[in-house]
Design a protein around this motif. Structure first.
Motif, PDB file in Angstrom:
ATOM      1  N   SER A   1       0.803  -1.219   0.000  1.00  0.00           N
ATOM      2  CA  SER A   1       0.000   0.000   0.000  1.00  0.00           C
ATOM      3  C   SER A   1       0.837   1.270   0.000  1.00  0.00           C
ATOM      4  O   SER A   1       1.830   1.390   0.728  1.00  0.00           O
ATOM      5  CB  SER A   1      -0.921   0.019   1.230  1.00  0.00           C
ATOM      6  N   ALA A   2       0.395   2.245  -0.791  1.00  0.00           N
ATOM      7  CA  ALA A   2       1.054   3.553  -0.807  1.00  0.00           C
ATOM      8  C   ALA A   2       0.901   4.273   0.517  1.00  0.00           C
ATOM      9  O   ALA A   2       1.663   5.198   0.813  1.00  0.00           O
ATOM     10  CB  ALA A   2       0.480   4.418  -1.930  1.00  0.00           C
ATOM     11  N   SER A   3      -0.080   3.879   1.331  1.00  0.00           N
ATOM     12  CA  SER A   3      -0.292   4.542   2.622  1.00  0.00           C
ATOM     13  C   SER A   3       0.770   4.173   3.654  1.00  0.00           C
ATOM     14  O   SER A   3       0.887   4.843   4.682  1.00  0.00           O
ATOM     15  CB  SER A   3      -1.676   4.183   3.174  1.00  0.00           C
ATOM     16  N   GLU A   4       1.541   3.127   3.419  1.00  0.00           N
ATOM     17  CA  GLU A   4       2.616   2.777   4.351  1.00  0.00           C
ATOM     18  C   GLU A   4       3.689   3.858   4.287  1.00  0.00           C
ATOM     19  O   GLU A   4       4.088   4.311   3.207  1.00  0.00           O
ATOM     20  CB  GLU A   4       3.182   1.404   4.005  1.00  0.00           C
ATOM     21  N   THR A   5       4.163   4.270   5.445  1.00  0.00           N
ATOM     22  CA  THR A   5       5.021   5.452   5.543  1.00  0.00           C
ATOM     23  C   THR A   5       6.236   5.369   4.624  1.00  0.00           C
ATOM     24  O   THR A   5       6.578   6.343   3.932  1.00  0.00           O
ATOM     25  CB  THR A   5       5.474   5.654   7.003  1.00  0.00           C
ATOM     26  N   GLY A   6       6.904   4.230   4.614  1.00  0.00           N
ATOM     27  CA  GLY A   6       8.105   4.105   3.787  1.00  0.00           C
ATOM     28  C   GLY A   6       7.809   4.253   2.305  1.00  0.00           C
ATOM     29  O   GLY A   6       8.608   4.823   1.553  1.00  0.00           O
ATOM     30  N   ILE A   7       6.648   3.756   1.868  1.00  0.00           N
ATOM     31  CA  ILE A   7       6.274   3.858   0.464  1.00  0.00           C
ATOM     32  C   ILE A   7       5.953   5.299   0.095  1.00  0.00           C
ATOM     33  O   ILE A   7       6.456   5.832  -0.913  1.00  0.00           O
ATOM     34  CB  ILE A   7       5.057   2.963   0.152  1.00  0.00           C
ATOM     35  N   SER A   8       5.109   5.950   0.892  1.00  0.00           N
ATOM     36  CA  SER A   8       4.700   7.319   0.560  1.00  0.00           C
ATOM     37  C   SER A   8       5.890   8.270   0.577  1.00  0.00           C
ATOM     38  O   SER A   8       6.012   9.149  -0.289  1.00  0.00           O
ATOM     39  CB  SER A   8       3.600   7.804   1.513  1.00  0.00           C
ATOM     40  N   ARG A   9       6.805   8.086   1.521  1.00  0.00           N
ATOM     41  CA  ARG A   9       7.982   8.954   1.557  1.00  0.00           C
ATOM     42  C   ARG A   9       8.885   8.715   0.355  1.00  0.00           C
ATOM     43  O   ARG A   9       9.450   9.641  -0.219  1.00  0.00           O
ATOM     44  CB  ARG A   9       8.768   8.734   2.861  1.00  0.00           C
ATOM     45  N   ALA A  10       9.032   7.452  -0.033  1.00  0.00           N
ATOM     46  CA  ALA A  10       9.873   7.137  -1.192  1.00  0.00           C
ATOM     47  C   ALA A  10       9.276   7.713  -2.475  1.00  0.00           C
ATOM     48  O   ALA A  10      10.006   8.186  -3.349  1.00  0.00           O
ATOM     49  CB  ALA A  10      10.054   5.624  -1.316  1.00  0.00           C
ATOM     50  N   LEU A  11       7.962   7.689  -2.588  1.00  0.00           N
ATOM     51  CA  LEU A  11       7.321   8.274  -3.760  1.00  0.00           C
ATOM     52  C   LEU A  11       7.506   9.787  -3.790  1.00  0.00           C
ATOM     53  O   LEU A  11       7.783  10.372  -4.844  1.00  0.00           O
ATOM     54  CB  LEU A  11       5.833   7.926  -3.776  1.00  0.00           C
ATOM     55  N   TYR A  12       7.356  10.422  -2.641  1.00  0.00           N
ATOM     56  CA  TYR A  12       7.548  11.872  -2.580  1.00  0.00           C
ATOM     57  C   TYR A  12       8.996  12.237  -2.927  1.00  0.00           C
ATOM     58  O   TYR A  12       9.251  13.170  -3.699  1.00  0.00           O
ATOM     59  CB  TYR A  12       7.202  12.378  -1.184  1.00  0.00           C
ATOM     60  N   ASP A  13       9.939  11.468  -2.393  1.00  0.00           N
ATOM     61  CA  ASP A  13      11.347  11.718  -2.708  1.00  0.00           C
ATOM     62  C   ASP A  13      11.611  11.524  -4.202  1.00  0.00           C
ATOM     63  O   ASP A  13      12.383  12.275  -4.808  1.00  0.00           O
ATOM     64  CB  ASP A  13      12.251  10.785  -1.896  1.00  0.00           C
TER      65      ASP A  13
END
Length: 320
Positions: free
Chosen positions: A295-307
């Motif tokens: 899930s994109a809602s998992e913190t590590g995923i969402s931060r990596a996408l933003y980065d």
């Protein structure tokens, strides 16, 4: 700076398409920024304000839309004239409506499939790609999540038993065909019961750790029914793609920058998908998030996408 609260949209609108389909779309962020189209998952998942948080709103003009039959688009849960080719046509129509010459194409899960398919058909319209939770739409990718003996059923046999229960009496039928009979049944109550079981299965396996809110949301009729009906429709038709199409056609987009984010413990879309895409596209940048699932809602995923959005903006230059 990464923000967890979504910015407000500055534009919402509708696009009428052939055969009675009407698509919801919105824009947020910087109207003069780098245009980025976000393709949501499913198919049938719908867009959400959360997706606005995945891009720097000062640098990006963020375009979200609801694909055919889901979210605020109408007709609700409609599978008629709902194919990958028609979705690609919808994306081009949105680009033309908004007067965008070129844009970044982003997407997660099924959205990564659609973003890739669009970019491979219209590479001249793309500035780059940001992809998460890669789903290549191959038979083995569908088998992994849905069919008995697939990888996910062995990782989560208890959850899979609940998923299988609604079709257990339909002996001798492939599970997707059996679910098709229920999801397209004349009795709306039977449709909804099957849709909830389908949607709950995905929600249960989408995160590394249990997410109660996601599971509760999966049981809401307005989200469960379009997700289940449209996914079942697409997967019975092999996502309306040639076998291995997305890997075979990478040559069409190899010149474009591409950032791939995938959770190490993704049980919905196995990590081999992202690895195979990266191996076929060596200049792509693959980030494996070590403490996340799908899930994109998992913190590590969402931060990596933003980065990734920051890195791509830097490569593309300041648009302002």
């Amino acid at each position: 700076m990464y923000r967890t609260e979504p910015v407000e949209s500055y534009y919402t609108g509708w696009l009428d398409r052939p055969h009675g389909h009407r698509l919801y779309l919105e824009q947020s962020g910087n109207p003069n920024g780098i245009p980025v189209l976000m393709c949501h998952g499913g198919p049938g998942g719908g867009s959400s304000p959360f997706q606005r948080t995945l891009f720097d709103p000062q640098q990006y003009r963020i375009v979200l839309f609801d694909q055919r039959g889901c979210g605020q688009s109408t007709p609700f849960a409609c599978i008629s004239h709902n194919t990958t080719a028609e979705l690609i046509g919808d994306i081009e129509a949105i680009r033309q409506l908004l007067g965008i010459e070129q844009w970044v194409v982003a997407g997660g899960s099924w959205g990564s499939t659609l973003a890739l398919a669009y970019a491979q058909q219209y590479p001249e319209r793309c500035l780059g790609l940001i992809l998460r939770g890669i789903f290549l739409g191959r038979p083995e990718d569908i088998d992994w999540l849905y069919r008995p003996g697939g990888g996910a059923s062995q990782l989560f046999p208890d959850y899979y038993a609940d998923f299988f229960a609604p079709v257990a009496a339909l002996k001798g039928l492939d599970i997707l065909v059996a679910y098709q009979q229920l999801l397209q049944h004349p009795d709306a109550a039977i449709q909804l019961q099957a849709a909830k079981a389908w949607s709950l299965w995905e929600a249960r396996v989408a995160t590394l750790l249990p997410n109660t809110a996601m599971r509760d949301g999966a049981l809401e009729p307005e989200s469960a029914l379009p997700l289940a009906r449209i996914e079942n429709h697409y997967f019975l038709h092999h996502c309306f793609l040639r076998p291995n199409q997305l890997l075979e056609d990478v040559a069409q987009v190899k010149h474009l920058p591409c950032y791939i984010v995938h959770g190490r413990y993704d049980s919905v879309c196995k990590m081999e998908n992202a690895w195979s895409l990266h191996q076929t596209w060596p200049d792509s940048v693959l980030t494996i998030v070590s403490n996340a699932g799908h899930s994109a809602s998992e913190t590590g995923i969402s931060r990596a996408l933003y980065d990734a959005s920051l890195l791509l903006a830097r490569r593309l230059g300041d648009p302002c």
